[in-house]
Design an enzyme around this catalytic site. Structure first.
Site, mmCIF file in Angstrom:
data_model
loop_
_atom_site.group_PDB
_atom_site.id
_atom_site.type_symbol
_atom_site.label_atom_id
_atom_site.label_comp_id
_atom_site.label_asym_id
_atom_site.label_seq_id
_atom_site.Cartn_x
_atom_site.Cartn_y
_atom_site.Cartn_z
ATOM 1 N N HIS A 1 46.602 48.721 43.275
ATOM 2 C CA HIS A 1 45.590 47.950 43.231
ATOM 3 C C HIS A 1 46.130 46.297 43.296
ATOM 4 O O HIS A 1 47.407 46.188 42.935
ATOM 5 C CB HIS A 1 44.693 48.038 41.822
ATOM 6 N N CYS B 1 37.973 50.763 38.733
ATOM 7 C CA CYS B 1 37.960 51.959 37.998
ATOM 8 C C CYS B 1 36.981 51.583 36.941
ATOM 9 O O CYS B 1 37.046 50.756 36.021
ATOM 10 C CB CYS B 1 39.386 52.351 37.270
ATOM 11 N N ASN C 1 40.891 47.788 44.826
ATOM 12 C CA ASN C 1 42.164 48.570 45.670
ATOM 13 C C ASN C 1 42.554 47.613 46.480
ATOM 14 O O ASN C 1 42.364 46.559 47.018
ATOM 15 C CB ASN C 1 41.397 49.818 46.378
#
Length: 343
Positions: free
Chosen positions: A251, A282, A291
């Site tokens: 990330h 998340c 990401n």
């Protein structure tokens, strides 16, 4: 200038042959991108994306040359309502998964996430040939994400992995919080390695090492990979895991995703997770921002002379289209530069 277009609508910067390909010693010649935008990206959206839009997204990604596209998740809708339509989505992708349609000369792979045996049953009934399980290197995140301890979650995965392999399906094991945890802080390398070896020993064919909150730096990446790949080949006995069975998932919270990826490539990793347009995070770790954007990754790999088979122009156009569906801009800097959008 970077955003202006030349012939056939191709961004001028690409038409000029940029980025210039200058190979570096010690790097792989080809990298397979494991595209997670359709699953990891969309699962964290506040709005529910229509099934037809998801299907078109996956098809556009395949048309851009991506050969591994994680399609959805068979988690209970109560936990991830954005992906509650998994059973409706997979038949819409049958032309990719079941009839040999090719992207970039290679058949498209459509893995899905399954949390338990019930999820596995649903996936296998729909003809899925690749699954993924999602473990944690830390107790805090295992509790938050799976409502189990690390040991309990790994025990839950054992019959899932065994049955999937017996059915001829490949199994990817995700391991979260490999570098830092929002509750526990730094995660000891030995703790991560122990969980990774257990996933590998139970039959996972690929392990994805996740920097879930984006705090890793290249030195950590190198140290973890050295720990995992060192020693005898018997991972169950605490030895090495072959690097060809390892992938990385970064990330970009602190802008380190590309430098961490480069460190992994220098250690022989050839599978890198990324999300088109930088979608995702998340839902169970609030500090987990987007990401690594697939476009940013492809730009760097192209500049290093590493083949991915991905058409960057088509990919960035896909991310712009998806951003329009979501009603917000793409965070990818490469997408912004190529499309000349101040997003």
């Amino acid at each position: 200038m970077t955003g202006s277009e030349g012939a056939a609508g191709v961004p001028e910067v690409l038409g000029l042959g940029l980025p210039a390909a200058v190979p570096a010693d010690g790097l792989p010649r080809r990298v397979r991108i494991h595209e997670v935008g359709a699953r990891d990206g969309l699962q964290n959206e506040k709005q529910t994306v229509p099934t037809a839009v998801k299907a078109e997204f996956v098809h556009r990604l395949a048309d851009a040359g991506l050969t591994t596209i994680e399609a959805t998740s068979f988690v209970h809708p109560k936990w991830v309502p954005q992906l509650a339509d998994a059973a409706e989505l997979m038949p819409l992708l049958a032309d990719l998964a079941g009839t040999g349609k090719e992207a970039g000369g290679t058949a498209v792979r459509l893995p899905v996430l399954v949390p338990n045996e019930r999820g596995l049953d649903r996936a296998l009934e729909l003809g899925v040939r690749e699954i993924a399980v999602f473990g944690s290197a830390t107790e805090s995140f295992a509790r938050a994400n799976l409502n189990r301890t690390v040991d309990e979650s790994l025990a839950m995965f054992e019959p899932v992995v065994a049955r999937a392999r017996a059915a001829g399906a490949a199994v990817r094991g995700y391991l979260s919080m490999c570098f830092g945890d929002p509750w526990e802080g730094p995660v000891p390398i030995g703790q991560v390695a122990a969980a990774a070896r257990r996933l590998y020993a139970m039959g996972c064919t690929e392990l994805s090492l996740g920097d879930t909150i984006g705090v890793a730096t290249p030195g950590q990446v190198t140290a973890l990979l050295d720990e995992l790949t060192g020693g005898p080949a018997d991972a169950a006995a605490g030895g090495g895991i072959p690097v060809e069975h390892l992938a990385v998932h970064f990330h970009d919270t602190y802008g380190q995703a590309l430098s961490n990826t480069l460190a992994a490539l220098q250690r022989g990793v050839t599978v890198v997770d990324a999300s088109a347009g930088g979608l995702g995070g998340c839902p169970y770790a609030k500090s987990a921002t987007g990401n690594l954007a697939t476009e940013d990754l492809v730009w760097m790999l192209s500049g290093l002379g590493i083949d991915t088979g991905v058409d960057l122009h088509r990919l960035s156009a896909t991310s712009v289209w998806m951003a329009e569906q979501l009603g917000r801009p793409s965070p990818s800097r490469t997408v912004r530069a190529l499309t000349h959008r101040e997003q």
